[in-house]
Write a protein that holds these residues in place. Structure first.
Motif, short mmCIF file in Angstrom:
data_model
loop_
_atom_site.label_atom_id
_atom_site.label_comp_id
_atom_site.label_asym_id
_atom_site.label_seq_id
_atom_site.Cartn_x
_atom_site.Cartn_y
_atom_site.Cartn_z
N LYS A 37 9.50 5.71 7.11
CA LYS A 37 10.54 6.48 6.44
C LYS A 37 9.93 7.20 5.25
CE LYS A 37 14.68 4.72 5.79
NZ LYS A 37 15.78 3.81 5.38
N GLY A 38 10.34 8.46 5.07
CA GLY A 38 9.99 9.14 3.84
C GLY A 38 10.86 8.62 2.73
N ILE A 39 10.38 8.70 1.47
CA ILE A 39 11.19 8.12 0.40
C ILE A 39 12.46 8.92 0.14
CG2 ILE A 39 9.32 6.87 -0.73
CD1 ILE A 39 9.11 9.10 -2.73
N ILE A 68 0.85 -1.19 0.00
CA ILE A 68 0.00 0.00 0.00
C ILE A 68 0.89 1.23 0.00
CG2 ILE A 68 -1.82 1.27 1.20
CD1 ILE A 68 -2.57 -1.35 2.63
N LEU A 69 0.83 2.00 -1.06
CA LEU A 69 1.57 3.26 -1.13
C LEU A 69 0.68 4.37 -0.60
CD1 LEU A 69 3.56 3.37 -4.48
CD2 LEU A 69 4.37 2.87 -2.18
N VAL A 70 1.25 5.18 0.28
CA VAL A 70 0.50 6.25 0.94
C VAL A 70 0.96 7.58 0.35
CG1 VAL A 70 -0.15 7.26 3.15
CG2 VAL A 70 0.45 4.82 3.01
N GLY A 85 9.21 13.09 3.25
CA GLY A 85 9.69 12.90 4.62
C GLY A 85 8.68 12.19 5.49
N ALA A 86 9.15 11.65 6.61
CA ALA A 86 8.28 10.91 7.53
C ALA A 86 7.70 11.86 8.57
CB ALA A 86 9.06 9.79 8.20
N GLY A 87 6.83 12.76 8.10
CA GLY A 87 6.20 13.73 8.98
C GLY A 87 4.91 13.19 9.58
N ASN A 88 3.98 14.09 9.88
CA ASN A 88 2.75 13.69 10.57
C ASN A 88 1.88 12.75 9.74
OD1 ASN A 88 3.36 15.18 12.89
ND2 ASN A 88 2.51 17.06 12.03
N HIS A 89 1.89 12.92 8.40
CA HIS A 89 1.10 12.01 7.57
C HIS A 89 1.58 10.58 7.71
CE1 HIS A 89 -1.44 14.94 5.81
NE2 HIS A 89 -0.52 15.54 5.08
N VAL A 90 2.89 10.41 7.89
CA VAL A 90 3.45 9.07 8.04
C VAL A 90 3.26 8.57 9.47
CG1 VAL A 90 5.56 7.69 7.98
CG2 VAL A 90 5.14 9.39 6.20
#
Length: 263
Positions: A238-240, A143-145, A205-210
């Motif tokens: 991790k953010g890509i 699942i890609l977010v 980046g791995a911010g709040n959405h992640v």
């Protein structure tokens, strides 16, 4: 000619999201040690929150002004966005101001975001599908977010979804801006009889959405919606932009922009 590079990221008030930006900064400074390199957040919302927290972050325009005051004549603004959406097109409007002489540089160019044409969509989808060695494509879902956008640049998410799902029948793409996406994806995974799902951000980046929307402990997080469907969720926090293969893609775009600046 006095050159400079400005890395323009959406930004986040979550410190963990800075790892992706710091990764690109480190690579760019190593490759271009003689060129000043700065970064800016393009999200007004993020800058507003950080200003209220006593951590003011300059905008792209403010960084450009300081570069001009430092005698910079030629500048690359490298987008660290995934698609050419609202904030990317804000960068192009700034470049139009430079072209009209409203902001004073001899030359300015931009570096493309991650997904900017059909070739990039095809190549990046291959990279995504090679990223998780522990995933069995026949038994595990992916699942890609993504973020999602009301801008016309959202077409690149749509294209990416079609290409990805054509290459891998158990891969899915949804947007955090469309809460029903993960519900529909979970139903598809259940119907396919799969028991595990890897959740991977299509976010810089791995911010709040992640950390919250995708992998948080709230019952409405993507992780917990998947789990409620009887599927084991395996989220990648991790953010890509933290993965070398994707950092290299943004660096390739920066190299192309530098060449344009020099011509």
């Amino acid at each position: 000619m006095k050159k400079a590079i400005l890395l323009a990221a959406h930004g986040s008030n979550n410190r963990a999201a800075n790892s992706a930006l710091n990764n690109i900064l480190k690579l760019a400074k190593a490759e271009y040690p003689d060129i000043p390199i700065k970064s800016a957040f393009t999200s007004y919302h993020v800058r507003k929150i950080m200003r209220e927290q006593g951590q003011p972050i300059p905008s792209v325009e403010e960084i450009l002004k300081s570069m001009h005051d430092d005698g910079i004549t030629h500048v690359v603004i490298q987008s660290l966005h995934v698609i050419p959406g609202i904030e990317f097109h804000h960068i192009t409007r700034i470049l139009n101001k430079i072209a009209k002489g409203e902001i004073h540089f001899e030359k300015a160019v931009f570096g493309q975001p991650l997904l900017s044409d059909d070739q990039a969509v095809d190549e990046v989808s291959d990279l995504i599908l090679s990223l998780l060695p522990d995933r069995d494509p026949e038994k595990d879902a992916l699942i890609l977010v993504a973020h999602g956008s009301r801008h016309s640049g959202n077409i690149f998410y749509h294209k990416f979804k079609l290409v990805l799902e054509d290459k891998d029948k158990h891969s899915f793409l949804g947007a955090v801006s469309s809460p029903n996406d993960i519900v529909e994806i979970t139903e598809k995974i259940k119907k396919a009889g799969l028991k595990r799902a890897f959740l991977l951000p299509l976010l810089f980046g791995a911010g709040n959405h992640v950390q919250k929307d995708m992998a948080g402990e709230d019952k409405d997080s993507w992780k917990n919606i998947v789990a409620a469907g009887g599927i084991e969720p395996i989220p990648a926090i991790k953010g890509i932009g933290e993965f070398g293969i994707f950092a290299d893609r943004w660096m390739d775009n920066l190299r192309d922009a530098i060449k344009k600046l020099d011509n």
